[in-house]
Design a protein around this motif. Structure first.
Motif, mmCIF file in Angstrom:
data_model
loop_
_atom_site.group_PDB
_atom_site.id
_atom_site.type_symbol
_atom_site.label_atom_id
_atom_site.label_comp_id
_atom_site.label_asym_id
_atom_site.label_seq_id
_atom_site.Cartn_x
_atom_site.Cartn_y
_atom_site.Cartn_z
ATOM 1 N N THR A 15 11.365 24.680 -9.067
ATOM 2 C CA THR A 15 10.318 25.578 -9.581
ATOM 3 C C THR A 15 10.892 26.953 -9.938
ATOM 4 O O THR A 15 10.168 27.939 -9.974
ATOM 5 N N VAL A 16 12.192 27.018 -10.180
ATOM 6 C CA VAL A 16 12.830 28.282 -10.542
ATOM 7 C C VAL A 16 13.070 28.265 -12.054
ATOM 8 O O VAL A 16 13.758 27.379 -12.570
ATOM 9 N N GLU A 73 22.805 31.793 -2.172
ATOM 10 C CA GLU A 73 23.589 31.295 -1.033
ATOM 11 C C GLU A 73 22.723 30.414 -0.145
ATOM 12 O O GLU A 73 22.700 30.544 1.078
ATOM 13 N N GLY A 74 22.002 29.537 -0.777
ATOM 14 C CA GLY A 74 21.044 28.656 -0.105
ATOM 15 C C GLY A 74 19.720 28.726 -0.843
ATOM 16 O O GLY A 74 19.676 29.079 -2.020
ATOM 17 N N SER A 75 18.645 28.431 -0.153
ATOM 18 C CA SER A 75 17.327 28.514 -0.792
ATOM 19 C C SER A 75 16.405 29.499 -0.084
ATOM 20 O O SER A 75 15.217 29.562 -0.381
ATOM 21 N N HIS A 76 16.959 30.273 0.853
ATOM 22 C CA HIS A 76 16.156 31.251 1.597
ATOM 23 C C HIS A 76 16.295 32.631 0.981
ATOM 24 O O HIS A 76 17.388 33.055 0.605
ATOM 25 N N VAL A 77 15.160 33.335 0.862
ATOM 26 C CA VAL A 77 15.166 34.704 0.331
ATOM 27 C C VAL A 77 15.041 35.667 1.507
ATOM 28 O O VAL A 77 14.030 35.642 2.226
ATOM 29 N N PRO A 78 16.036 36.512 1.754
ATOM 30 C CA PRO A 78 15.973 37.457 2.882
ATOM 31 C C PRO A 78 14.783 38.404 2.759
ATOM 32 O O PRO A 78 14.318 38.704 1.653
ATOM 33 N N LEU A 79 14.315 38.887 3.889
ATOM 34 C CA LEU A 79 13.146 39.752 3.934
ATOM 35 C C LEU A 79 13.314 40.985 3.061
ATOM 36 O O LEU A 79 12.386 41.398 2.355
ATOM 37 N N GLU A 80 14.514 41.573 3.062
ATOM 38 C CA GLU A 80 14.715 42.808 2.305
ATOM 39 C C GLU A 80 14.664 42.583 0.794
ATOM 40 O O GLU A 80 14.538 43.549 0.024
ATOM 41 N N GLN A 81 14.765 41.332 0.345
ATOM 42 C CA GLN A 81 14.664 41.038 -1.081
ATOM 43 C C GLN A 81 13.257 40.623 -1.492
ATOM 44 O O GLN A 81 12.968 40.527 -2.686
ATOM 45 N N MET A 82 12.397 40.357 -0.529
ATOM 46 C CA MET A 82 11.041 39.936 -0.844
ATOM 47 C C MET A 82 10.219 41.112 -1.369
ATOM 48 O O MET A 82 10.600 42.277 -1.248
ATOM 49 N N GLU A 116 21.519 23.430 -8.138
ATOM 50 C CA GLU A 116 22.844 23.878 -7.711
ATOM 51 C C GLU A 116 23.062 25.356 -8.034
ATOM 52 O O GLU A 116 23.632 26.110 -7.233
ATOM 53 N N GLU A 117 22.573 25.781 -9.192
ATOM 54 C CA GLU A 117 22.715 27.189 -9.583
ATOM 55 C C GLU A 117 21.859 28.088 -8.698
ATOM 56 O O GLU A 117 22.268 29.194 -8.335
ATOM 57 N N VAL A 118 20.664 27.618 -8.345
ATOM 58 C CA VAL A 118 19.785 28.397 -7.463
ATOM 59 C C VAL A 118 20.440 28.582 -6.101
ATOM 60 O O VAL A 118 20.463 29.692 -5.546
ATOM 61 N N ILE A 119 20.995 27.513 -5.565
ATOM 62 C CA ILE A 119 21.623 27.569 -4.242
ATOM 63 C C ILE A 119 22.835 28.490 -4.259
ATOM 64 O O ILE A 119 23.073 29.255 -3.314
ATOM 65 N N GLU A 120 23.582 28.459 -5.348
ATOM 66 C CA GLU A 120 24.731 29.363 -5.469
ATOM 67 C C GLU A 120 24.261 30.806 -5.605
ATOM 68 O O GLU A 120 24.838 31.734 -5.025
ATOM 69 N N MET A 121 23.196 31.021 -6.356
ATOM 70 C CA MET A 121 22.675 32.360 -6.617
ATOM 71 C C MET A 121 22.194 33.036 -5.333
ATOM 72 O O MET A 121 22.433 34.228 -5.106
ATOM 73 N N ALA A 167 16.000 38.069 -13.249
ATOM 74 C CA ALA A 167 15.074 37.619 -14.296
ATOM 75 C C ALA A 167 14.723 36.144 -14.144
ATOM 76 O O ALA A 167 14.750 35.377 -15.107
ATOM 77 N N VAL A 168 14.370 35.729 -12.930
ATOM 78 C CA VAL A 168 13.946 34.350 -12.695
ATOM 79 C C VAL A 168 12.591 34.347 -11.976
ATOM 80 O O VAL A 168 12.314 35.199 -11.126
ATOM 81 N N LEU A 169 11.771 33.368 -12.338
ATOM 82 C CA LEU A 169 10.432 33.192 -11.785
ATOM 83 C C LEU A 169 10.454 31.973 -10.884
ATOM 84 O O LEU A 169 11.043 30.947 -11.248
ATOM 85 N N MET A 170 9.807 32.039 -9.718
ATOM 86 C CA MET A 170 9.918 30.938 -8.764
ATOM 87 C C MET A 170 8.730 30.883 -7.820
ATOM 88 O O MET A 170 7.965 31.840 -7.689
ATOM 89 N N LYS A 171 8.602 29.746 -7.136
ATOM 90 C CA LYS A 171 7.585 29.600 -6.094
ATOM 91 C C LYS A 171 8.280 29.605 -4.742
ATOM 92 O O LYS A 171 9.280 28.909 -4.546
#
Length: 501
Positions: free
Chosen positions: A125-126, A143-152, A136-141, A110-114
């Motif tokens: 922008t999250v 595990e960095g700032s990259h969104v894997p292809l299967e989650q896109m 810090e919470e985004v990076i923990e959520m 339930a988060v909106l982001m660019k």
């Protein structure tokens, strides 16, 4: 597409290369907001059929989100209230400037982001509800700032049964994102346990019902002057294309009565004389892929006829149908068709990839973004930001403690300036087209599916119908010397000066 305002997902196509007519000499426009921007070379004279009037884009954008917003976020008729959501949520007012198009929504969290073109989240922008999520919470959520292809999101920006992200691409997404954020905010502030996937589905269904049940159409028709801006340029561009022998057709998801009323207001009572084919309630993008649905003729009273359609006639209105039958009945195929739309997935993707049509995207936000980019404040800020970035790259070789202290100050200043440049556009999410330094995922998809793009269809008035658009050659990273390879030619606060202070 572009030329009309609050009509829901309609597109106009033009067949460009018909009879040549003499064209007067015309200077190219200087002001960026009225220009056509080119991704792939395109000659108008070689295109003879065009779909230039899409009922979702606008000459002056007041309609879709502003009409749908109040219908969705307030009022007894809003479908989400039928699902017994707390009535206190109605206290939230719809803010059309909260979000921008192209954002991704993580359904599970339930988060909106660019997200940028390389699947990296732009930190800062999250948003969870109406509050920014700390980096810090985004990076923990994630595990960095990259969104894997299967989650896109999938190829069309959709979420697969709530298991992946959803990308919001059209004008109607603005009230949808606002409603999602407001309900999330209410639940979080009041410590109400809820399932994010159910909330996403309920809001999505509410948006659908606002269209299907005619709630938005009724709101617009009740105050058409508020939601649809009359513009002489809309009529002018359509007339110009028709006068030069271009064949034009219009495809919209809106019902015939709404289209007729809107087009009469925007273009004139004789609007149908400008189009060779008019198709309503097309149900795009299914129109482009489903071969099973035949066309039905709609009479002047809006009644559906049962006649078998052997030919698409000028002056008639047709409902549903499919692209394959359309191609068979018209013979309009391939690169001679130039199709305009404002939804990158629903309007442009299938046509350019599967059918070889040339495509033009209508991006109304270009007006405001280009206006901002040409202000002195923005230019000066970006110039210094680029200079500061070059200094950091050049001077990082200095490892002594004093130099490292200065470098840390520069990094802090650079971070602050990047936040400042974001706020020039939208305080929460920044520019539609760029993250800090990379293109957005929105721009990546725009560049993939559109040959040209512009703020509105009326931008074509600034060009001859024989004009050829050429893309600008932008240097690749390795094609120009790095900034750090060159010595500065003017005084800058270099390390030595900083040390002296």
């Amino acid at each position: 597409m572009g030329g009309c305002t609050a009509m829901s997902h309609c597109a106009v196509c033009v067949l460009w290369g018909s009879p040549d007519r003499p064209c007067s000499k015309q200077e190219l426009p200087d002001f960026p907001a009225v220009r056509v921007w080119c991704v792939r070379s395109l000659s108008l004279i070689h295109s003879s059929r065009s779909c230039p009037c899409h009922h979702g884009s606008s000459e002056k954008l007041t309609g879709p989100s502003e009409a749908a917003g109040p219908a969705i976020t307030g009022g007894e008729e809003c479908p989400v209230w039928w699902l017994r959501y707390p009535v206190e949520i109605r206290k939230y007012e719809y803010d059309p400037n909260f979000a921008i198009r192209g954002l991704h929504y993580d359904v599970q969290r339930a988060v909106l982001m660019k997200i940028d073109a390389f699947h990296y989240i732009q930190l800062g922008t999250v948003y969870r509800g109406l509050s920014v999520v700390p980096d810090e919470e985004v990076i923990e959520m994630y595990e960095g700032s990259h969104v894997p292809l299967e989650q896109m999101s999938d190829f069309y920006g959709k979420s697969s049964h709530g298991n992946t992200m959803k990308q919001f691409m059209d004008i109607f997404s603005l009230p949808e994102m606002s409603l999602l954020s407001c309900v999330n905010e209410y639940f979080l502030k009041n410590n109400i346990d809820y399932e994010p996937v159910h909330l996403y589905k309920d809001v999505k269904d509410s948006i659908r019902d606002v269209h299907i049940k005619g709630i938005m159409y009724s709101a617009i028709e009740a105050d058409i002057e508020k939601y649809i801006c009359y513009a002489e340029q809309t009529r002018a561009v359509l007339a110009k294309l028709a006068d030069h022998g271009k064949k034009m057709f219009l495809i919209t998801n809106s019902p015939s009565s709404f289209v007729n009323k809107g087009m009469k207001y925007i273009v004139g009572k004789d609007w149908r004389d400008l189009f060779d084919v008019v198709i309503v309630q097309a149900e795009k993008p299914n129109f482009f892929n489903d071969k099973r649905r035949p066309f039905r003729k709609v009479n002047e009273k809006g009644v559906l006829l049962w006649d078998k359609i052997h030919k698409l006639q000028k002056g008639q209105i047709y409902k549903q149908g499919n692209l394959y039958e359309f191609l068979k009945l018209t013979g309009w195929r391939g690169s001679k068709v130039l199709y305009f739309g404002d939804h990158i997935y629903s309007d442009l993707a299938d046509l350019t990839l599967k059918h070889g049509w040339r495509t033009g995207a209508i991006i109304p936000e270009l007006r405001s973004e280009l206006r901002i980019m040409n202000t002195e404040q923005y230019i000066q800020t970006m110039t210094w930001l680029q200079t500061l970035t070059g200094l950091l790259e050049q001077m990082q070789v200095h490892r002594d403690a004093e130099s490292q202290l200065v470098l840390q100050e520069w990094k802090k200043e650079r971070k602050e300036m990047r936040e400042m440049t974001k706020n020039f556009f939208n305080t929460q999410f920044g520019s539609l087209f760029r993250t800090d330094q990379n293109p957005t995922y929105f721009l990546r998809r725009l560049s993939r599916f559109a040959d040209i793009y512009m703020a509105s269809l009326s931008c074509l008035l600034n060009y001859d119908v024989s004009h050829t658009f050429y893309p600008r050659r932008t240097p690749l990273q390795h094609e120009l010397p790095a900034w750090s390879d060159r010595a500065p030619t003017f005084r800058l606060p270099l390390l030595q000066e900083a040390h002296a202070k």
